[in-house]
Scaffold this active site. Sequence first.
Site, PDB file in Angstrom:
ATOM      1  N   PHE A  11     -10.314  -5.158  -6.645  1.00 30.75           N
ATOM      2  CA  PHE A  11     -10.370  -6.458  -7.333  1.00 30.75           C
ATOM      3  C   PHE A  11     -11.561  -7.318  -6.868  1.00 30.75           C
ATOM      4  CE2 PHE A  11      -8.364 -10.877  -6.733  1.00 30.75           C
ATOM      5  CZ  PHE A  11      -8.909 -11.387  -7.904  1.00 30.75           C
ATOM      6  N   GLU A  94      -6.086  -1.498   2.474  1.00 31.92           N
ATOM      7  CA  GLU A  94      -4.807  -1.556   1.781  1.00 31.92           C
ATOM      8  C   GLU A  94      -4.448  -3.035   1.787  1.00 31.92           C
ATOM      9  OE1 GLU A  94      -3.004   0.655   0.215  1.00 31.92           O
ATOM     10  OE2 GLU A  94      -4.398   2.298   0.620  1.00 31.92           O
ATOM     11  N   THR A 135      -8.388 -12.167   5.792  1.00 30.88           N
ATOM     12  CA  THR A 135      -7.391 -12.945   5.061  1.00 30.88           C
ATOM     13  C   THR A 135      -6.815 -14.080   5.914  1.00 30.88           C
ATOM     14  OG1 THR A 135      -5.139 -12.781   4.160  1.00 30.88           O
ATOM     15  CG2 THR A 135      -5.739 -11.143   5.776  1.00 30.88           C
ATOM     16  N   ASP A 136      -6.312 -15.104   5.250  1.00 28.45           N
ATOM     17  CA  ASP A 136      -5.634 -16.187   5.984  1.00 28.45           C
ATOM     18  C   ASP A 136      -4.285 -15.738   6.553  1.00 28.45           C
ATOM     19  OD1 ASP A 136      -4.223 -16.007   3.595  1.00 28.45           O
ATOM     20  OD2 ASP A 136      -4.404 -18.120   3.052  1.00 28.45           O
ATOM     21  N   GLU A 137      -3.779 -14.574   6.077  1.00 26.12           N
ATOM     22  CA  GLU A 137      -2.448 -14.134   6.540  1.00 26.12           C
ATOM     23  C   GLU A 137      -2.436 -13.789   8.021  1.00 26.12           C
ATOM     24  OE1 GLU A 137      -0.157 -11.546   4.131  1.00 26.12           O
ATOM     25  OE2 GLU A 137      -0.934 -12.368   2.270  1.00 26.12           O
ATOM     26  N   TYR A 161       0.814  -5.496   6.973  1.00 26.99           N
ATOM     27  CA  TYR A 161      -0.512  -5.747   6.371  1.00 26.99           C
ATOM     28  C   TYR A 161      -1.306  -6.733   7.218  1.00 26.99           C
ATOM     29  CZ  TYR A 161      -3.968  -8.153   3.476  1.00 26.99           C
ATOM     30  OH  TYR A 161      -5.123  -8.762   3.031  1.00 26.99           O
ATOM     31  N   LYS A 165      -4.811  -6.285   9.445  1.00 29.31           N
ATOM     32  CA  LYS A 165      -6.035  -7.082   9.210  1.00 29.31           C
ATOM     33  C   LYS A 165      -6.411  -7.844  10.487  1.00 29.31           C
ATOM     34  CE  LYS A 165      -8.119  -7.566   5.871  1.00 29.31           C
ATOM     35  NZ  LYS A 165      -9.236  -6.803   5.264  1.00 29.31           N
TER      36      LYS A 165
HETATM   37  P1  NAD Z   1      -7.716  -4.129  -3.655  1.00 28.60           P
HETATM   38  O1  NAD Z   1      -6.444  -3.508  -3.164  1.00 28.60           O
HETATM   39  O2  NAD Z   1      -7.793  -4.597  -5.071  1.00 28.60           O
HETATM   40  O3  NAD Z   1      -8.933  -3.129  -3.423  1.00 28.60           O
HETATM   41  C1  NAD Z   1      -9.092  -2.370  -2.263  1.00 28.60           C
HETATM   42  C2  NAD Z   1     -10.161  -1.316  -2.534  1.00 28.60           C
HETATM   43  O4  NAD Z   1     -10.365  -0.564  -1.316  1.00 28.60           O
HETATM   44  C3  NAD Z   1      -9.775  -0.289  -3.617  1.00 28.60           C
HETATM   45  O5  NAD Z   1     -10.860  -0.077  -4.490  1.00 28.60           O
HETATM   46  C4  NAD Z   1      -9.463   0.965  -2.816  1.00 28.60           C
HETATM   47  O6  NAD Z   1      -9.694   2.164  -3.550  1.00 28.60           O
HETATM   48  C5  NAD Z   1     -10.407   0.819  -1.641  1.00 28.60           C
HETATM   49  N1  NAD Z   1      -9.965   1.598  -0.461  1.00 28.60           N
HETATM   50  C6  NAD Z   1      -8.731   1.603   0.097  1.00 28.60           C
HETATM   51  N2  NAD Z   1      -8.705   2.452   1.153  1.00 28.60           N
HETATM   52  C7  NAD Z   1      -9.961   2.952   1.272  1.00 28.60           C
HETATM   53  C8  NAD Z   1     -10.573   3.852   2.184  1.00 28.60           C
HETATM   54  N3  NAD Z   1      -9.880   4.428   3.187  1.00 28.60           N
HETATM   55  N4  NAD Z   1     -11.893   4.142   2.023  1.00 28.60           N
HETATM   56  C9  NAD Z   1     -12.611   3.587   1.010  1.00 28.60           C
HETATM   57  N5  NAD Z   1     -12.075   2.732   0.110  1.00 28.60           N
HETATM   58  C10 NAD Z   1     -10.766   2.420   0.246  1.00 28.60           C
HETATM   59  O7  NAD Z   1      -8.012  -5.311  -2.632  1.00 28.60           O
HETATM   60  P2  NAD Z   1      -8.581  -6.790  -2.904  1.00 28.60           P
HETATM   61  O8  NAD Z   1      -7.480  -7.673  -3.318  1.00 28.60           O
HETATM   62  O9  NAD Z   1      -9.805  -6.666  -3.729  1.00 28.60           O
HETATM   63  O10 NAD Z   1      -8.973  -7.191  -1.398  1.00 28.60           O
HETATM   64  C11 NAD Z   1     -10.247  -6.832  -0.880  1.00 28.60           C
HETATM   65  C12 NAD Z   1     -10.338  -7.334   0.551  1.00 28.60           C
HETATM   66  O11 NAD Z   1     -10.151  -8.744   0.586  1.00 28.60           O
HETATM   67  C13 NAD Z   1      -9.283  -6.753   1.488  1.00 28.60           C
HETATM   68  O12 NAD Z   1      -9.889  -6.511   2.731  1.00 28.60           O
HETATM   69  C14 NAD Z   1      -8.234  -7.857   1.597  1.00 28.60           C
HETATM   70  O13 NAD Z   1      -7.584  -7.807   2.842  1.00 28.60           O
HETATM   71  C15 NAD Z   1      -9.117  -9.087   1.495  1.00 28.60           C
HETATM   72  N6  NAD Z   1      -8.476 -10.300   0.931  1.00 28.60           N
HETATM   73  C16 NAD Z   1      -7.826 -10.253  -0.254  1.00 28.60           C
HETATM   74  C17 NAD Z   1      -7.304 -11.433  -0.794  1.00 28.60           C
HETATM   75  C18 NAD Z   1      -6.576 -11.424  -2.133  1.00 28.60           C
HETATM   76  O14 NAD Z   1      -6.013 -12.454  -2.504  1.00 28.60           O
HETATM   77  N7  NAD Z   1      -6.587 -10.338  -2.900  1.00 28.60           N
HETATM   78  C19 NAD Z   1      -7.432 -12.632  -0.115  1.00 28.60           C
HETATM   79  C20 NAD Z   1      -8.101 -12.641   1.119  1.00 28.60           C
HETATM   80  C21 NAD Z   1      -8.628 -11.465   1.618  1.00 28.60           C
HETATM   81  O1  DAU Z   2      -3.405 -14.960   1.422  1.00 26.62           O
HETATM   82  C1  DAU Z   2      -4.275 -13.903   1.166  1.00 26.62           C
HETATM   83  C2  DAU Z   2      -3.469 -12.684   0.750  1.00 26.62           C
HETATM   84  O2  DAU Z   2      -2.984 -12.950  -0.557  1.00 26.62           O
HETATM   85  C3  DAU Z   2      -4.291 -11.404   0.769  1.00 26.62           C
HETATM   86  O3  DAU Z   2      -4.666 -11.118   2.093  1.00 26.62           O
HETATM   87  C4  DAU Z   2      -3.472 -10.227   0.213  1.00 26.62           C
HETATM   88  O4  DAU Z   2      -4.287  -9.073   0.135  1.00 26.62           O
HETATM   89  C5  DAU Z   2      -2.994 -10.606  -1.182  1.00 26.62           C
HETATM   90  O5  DAU Z   2      -2.172  -9.561  -1.693  1.00 26.62           O
HETATM   91  C6  DAU Z   2      -2.211 -11.912  -1.147  1.00 26.62           C
HETATM   92  O6  DAU Z   2      -0.968 -11.758  -0.418  1.00 26.62           O
HETATM   93  P1  DAU Z   2       0.409 -12.433  -0.936  1.00 26.62           P
HETATM   94  O7  DAU Z   2       1.535 -11.683  -0.368  1.00 26.62           O
HETATM   95  O8  DAU Z   2       0.362 -13.897  -0.755  1.00 26.62           O
HETATM   96  O9  DAU Z   2       0.219 -12.140  -2.530  1.00 26.62           O
HETATM   97  P2  DAU Z   2       1.232 -11.617  -3.653  1.00 26.62           P
HETATM   98  O10 DAU Z   2       0.507 -11.710  -4.950  1.00 26.62           O
HETATM   99  O11 DAU Z   2       1.868 -10.324  -3.303  1.00 26.62           O
HETATM  100  O12 DAU Z   2       2.380 -12.734  -3.614  1.00 26.62           O
HETATM  101  C7  DAU Z   2       2.079 -14.110  -3.812  1.00 26.62           C
HETATM  102  C8  DAU Z   2       3.375 -14.893  -3.652  1.00 26.62           C
HETATM  103  O13 DAU Z   2       4.251 -14.574  -4.753  1.00 26.62           O
HETATM  104  C9  DAU Z   2       4.158 -14.531  -2.388  1.00 26.62           C
HETATM  105  O14 DAU Z   2       4.781 -15.707  -1.885  1.00 26.62           O
HETATM  106  C10 DAU Z   2       5.221 -13.556  -2.869  1.00 26.62           C
HETATM  107  C11 DAU Z   2       5.490 -14.023  -4.298  1.00 26.62           C
HETATM  108  N1  DAU Z   2       5.893 -12.961  -5.257  1.00 26.62           N
HETATM  109  C12 DAU Z   2       5.092 -11.868  -5.341  1.00 26.62           C
HETATM  110  C13 DAU Z   2       5.389 -10.848  -6.220  1.00 26.62           C
HETATM  111  C14 DAU Z   2       4.541  -9.599  -6.313  1.00 26.62           C
HETATM  112  C15 DAU Z   2       7.016 -13.128  -6.059  1.00 26.62           C
HETATM  113  O15 DAU Z   2       7.724 -14.140  -5.991  1.00 26.62           O
HETATM  114  N2  DAU Z   2       7.313 -12.128  -6.943  1.00 26.62           N
HETATM  115  C16 DAU Z   2       6.574 -10.985  -7.043  1.00 26.62           C
HETATM  116  O16 DAU Z   2       6.920 -10.076  -7.861  1.00 26.62           O
END
Ligand code: NAD
Ligand code: DAU
Length: 349
Positions: A11, A94, A135-137, A161, A165
Amino acid sequence: MKLLITGGAGFIGSNFIRYILKKYPARNASHSNAGGPDYHIINLDLLTYAGNPENLKDIESNPNYKFVHGDICDRKLVDSLMPEIDLIVHFAAESHVDRSILNSTDFIRTNIIGTHTLLESAKNNGLKRFHHISTDEVFGSLELNWPSFNEKTPYDPRSPYSASKAASDHLVRTYFHTFGLPITISNCSNNYGPYQFPEKFIPLIITNLLENKKIPLYGDGLNVRDWLYVEDHCAAIDLIIHNGRIGETYCIGGRSEKTNLEIAQKILKLMDRKNDQIEYVADRPGHDKRYSIDFSKIQEKLEWQPQTSFADGLQKTIEWYKNNPSWWKNIKSGEYQKYYAKQYGKNGL
Ligand code: NAD
Ligand code: DAU
């Protein structure tokens, strides 16, 4: 300038690659980039269930872009790429908390061992710059009246997770302090926008409503997240890799805290559906109550702040999912994996 983007088929990584190639177009492109940096991007991605080459279909033929199918834990492969690389932006991970609760093995492997593999190779090859996306988590969970996280908040991860991280952040810092590797780290809040995998909350709600399904709300629906439009996250990373200080961490947030119930209700309203499509389901074990980011450091030092309001970002996101049904329908049906397995072989989950 050669950039290695890990996890660029996911993403945020795919949005970042598109952002960089648009902002710094190839010098030989029609809209010339006179004087600007000429970036060559290598996207190293394993194509797990979360990686989808479809996310970058529009730039596959860009002369400044190359895809390498592979694993960040594969030291030989990483070593073979490293000598030609100037900068790594490390997204690969992941990323879904619920999956880490069901089985954390891949989280430990990719998020910790994968990051370590990249760091070792970067150290041995004298890499000029390593930016780690986190991540902020890692900071844990806030009560409603507690102050926001900032760069000095102690780590307190509470899911497999976030623990993986946190471990990766610590490793990245040790390679700066012990070996002098030029690193930066960013810890960002929840992103949303185009190409987000529909297991995550916002795209799950939108696509379920488009399919006339219920939307699952964990627990009482009152957990709070701080939402940021993905393009604003890309802009922050762009600033950090160009102007950030080596060895430093930057917190990135949306100044947009919402309960999950508020999010569900807003989307229901924008999509002209009724609140009875909400279904309260069992809570996530160890569900963090609230995340909130104080981003004053990056605001003061690098003059970054979110540009997209939550209302605009949400509207754009809903439109994107409405206009790209085959993208998410192929994911929800599993078709996308069958298609790409023919080309790349089967990986991950
Ligand atoms: P995502 O799950 O959409 O994408 C992860 C990508 O990494 C995928 O394309 C996957 O194929 C690849 N990948 C996984 N394992 C791999 C490996 N061993 N070698 C090579 N590629 C591999 O994740 P995202 O939501 O785009 O998040 C990207 C980064 O940002 C992550 O490090 C996540 O912790 C961080 N992050 C995400 C959010 C969020 O809200 N989505 C917020 C803060 C930080
Ligand atoms: O804060 C940054 C993080 O945000 C990233 O590091 C993670 O990669 C990303 O997945 C995200 O984590 P969250 O656990 O906050 O995101 P998620 O979309 O899974 O859930 C957002 C909120 O919604 C959380 O409080 C759980 C709730 N939820 C989620 C799902 C999937 C529901 O209530 N129902 C659902 O079906």
